[in-house]
Design a protein around this motif. Structure first.
Motif, PDB file in Angstrom:
ATOM      1  N   LEU A 265       0.889  -1.368  -0.103  1.00 36.20           N
ATOM      2  CA  LEU A 265      -0.139  -0.061  -0.181  1.00 36.20           C
ATOM      3  C   LEU A 265       0.885   1.431   0.141  1.00 36.20           C
ATOM      4  O   LEU A 265       0.402   2.461  -0.603  1.00 36.20           O
ATOM      5  N   LYS A 266       1.816   1.253   0.983  1.00 36.48           N
ATOM      6  CA  LYS A 266       2.941   2.118   0.774  1.00 36.48           C
ATOM      7  C   LYS A 266       3.879   2.658   0.162  1.00 36.48           C
ATOM      8  O   LYS A 266       3.904   3.650  -0.458  1.00 36.48           O
ATOM      9  N   GLU A 267       3.567   1.475  -1.284  1.00 37.57           N
ATOM     10  CA  GLU A 267       4.744   1.499  -2.543  1.00 37.57           C
ATOM     11  C   GLU A 267       3.516   2.625  -3.900  1.00 37.57           C
ATOM     12  O   GLU A 267       3.829   2.776  -4.909  1.00 37.57           O
ATOM     13  N   SER A 268       2.280   1.669  -3.258  1.00 35.55           N
ATOM     14  CA  SER A 268       1.375   1.995  -4.433  1.00 35.55           C
ATOM     15  C   SER A 268       1.644   4.174  -4.759  1.00 35.55           C
ATOM     16  O   SER A 268       1.060   4.610  -3.555  1.00 35.55           O
ATOM     17  N   PRO A 269       1.534   4.345  -5.625  1.00 35.86           N
ATOM     18  CA  PRO A 269       1.101   5.849  -6.231  1.00 35.86           C
ATOM     19  C   PRO A 269       0.238   6.220  -5.813  1.00 35.86           C
ATOM     20  O   PRO A 269      -0.106   7.509  -5.606  1.00 35.86           O
ATOM     21  N   GLU A 270      -0.980   5.951  -5.596  1.00 34.67           N
ATOM     22  CA  GLU A 270      -2.134   6.312  -5.570  1.00 34.67           C
ATOM     23  C   GLU A 270      -2.404   6.534  -3.702  1.00 34.67           C
ATOM     24  O   GLU A 270      -2.461   7.503  -3.243  1.00 34.67           O
ATOM     25  N   PHE A 271      -1.748   5.414  -2.674  1.00 29.86           N
ATOM     26  CA  PHE A 271      -1.389   6.303  -1.631  1.00 29.86           C
ATOM     27  C   PHE A 271      -0.980   7.541  -1.579  1.00 29.86           C
ATOM     28  O   PHE A 271      -1.486   8.024  -0.848  1.00 29.86           O
TER      29      PHE A 271
ATOM     30  N   ILE B  76      -4.037  14.511   1.432  1.00 33.58           N
ATOM     31  CA  ILE B  76      -4.797  14.501   2.909  1.00 33.58           C
ATOM     32  C   ILE B  76      -3.706  16.175   3.717  1.00 33.58           C
ATOM     33  O   ILE B  76      -4.222  16.447   4.689  1.00 33.58           O
ATOM     34  N   ASP B  77      -2.696  15.640   3.579  1.00 33.50           N
ATOM     35  CA  ASP B  77      -1.648  16.349   4.572  1.00 33.50           C
ATOM     36  C   ASP B  77      -1.705  17.916   4.388  1.00 33.50           C
ATOM     37  O   ASP B  77      -1.604  19.059   5.549  1.00 33.50           O
ATOM     38  N   ASP B  78      -2.044  18.055   2.713  1.00 35.64           N
ATOM     39  CA  ASP B  78      -2.178  19.686   2.150  1.00 35.64           C
ATOM     40  C   ASP B  78      -4.104  19.854   2.790  1.00 35.64           C
ATOM     41  O   ASP B  78      -4.080  21.041   3.435  1.00 35.64           O
ATOM     42  N   ILE B  79      -4.700  19.537   3.538  1.00 38.16           N
ATOM     43  CA  ILE B  79      -5.765  19.913   3.723  1.00 38.16           C
ATOM     44  C   ILE B  79      -5.631  19.975   5.159  1.00 38.16           C
ATOM     45  O   ILE B  79      -6.223  20.958   5.855  1.00 38.16           O
TER      46      ILE B  79
END
Length: 76
Positions: A55-61, A68-71
């Protein structure tokens, strides 16, 4: 025992028997996505860590995490 109790018991029994047969044939990891290569001794911690790594390696993730960080930064 009344009729409703007997019917409920029969329904539970009718569900328990096929479930027991399935577990006997497929082992405890019968519902596992890796069922074909499953040894019957699942290491849930190992599987969980592998899923996290993929999951962490996924570009979508990564993209979603950045959004989320920007929000979060925007509303602080």
């Amino acid at each position: 025992m009344n009729l409703a109790t007997i019917i409920a018991f029969l329904v539970v029994l009718a569900l328990f028997i096929p479930a027991s047969i399935y577990l006997y044939k497929n082992g405890t990891c019968g519902g596992c996505p890796d069922h074909g290569s499953c040894s019957g001794h699942c290491d849930s911690r190992k599987m969980k860590n592998e899923m996290k790594r993929r999951l962490k390696e996924s570009p979508e993730f990564r993209e979603k995490n950045e959004m989320i960080d920007d929000i979060i930064k925007k509303y602080r």
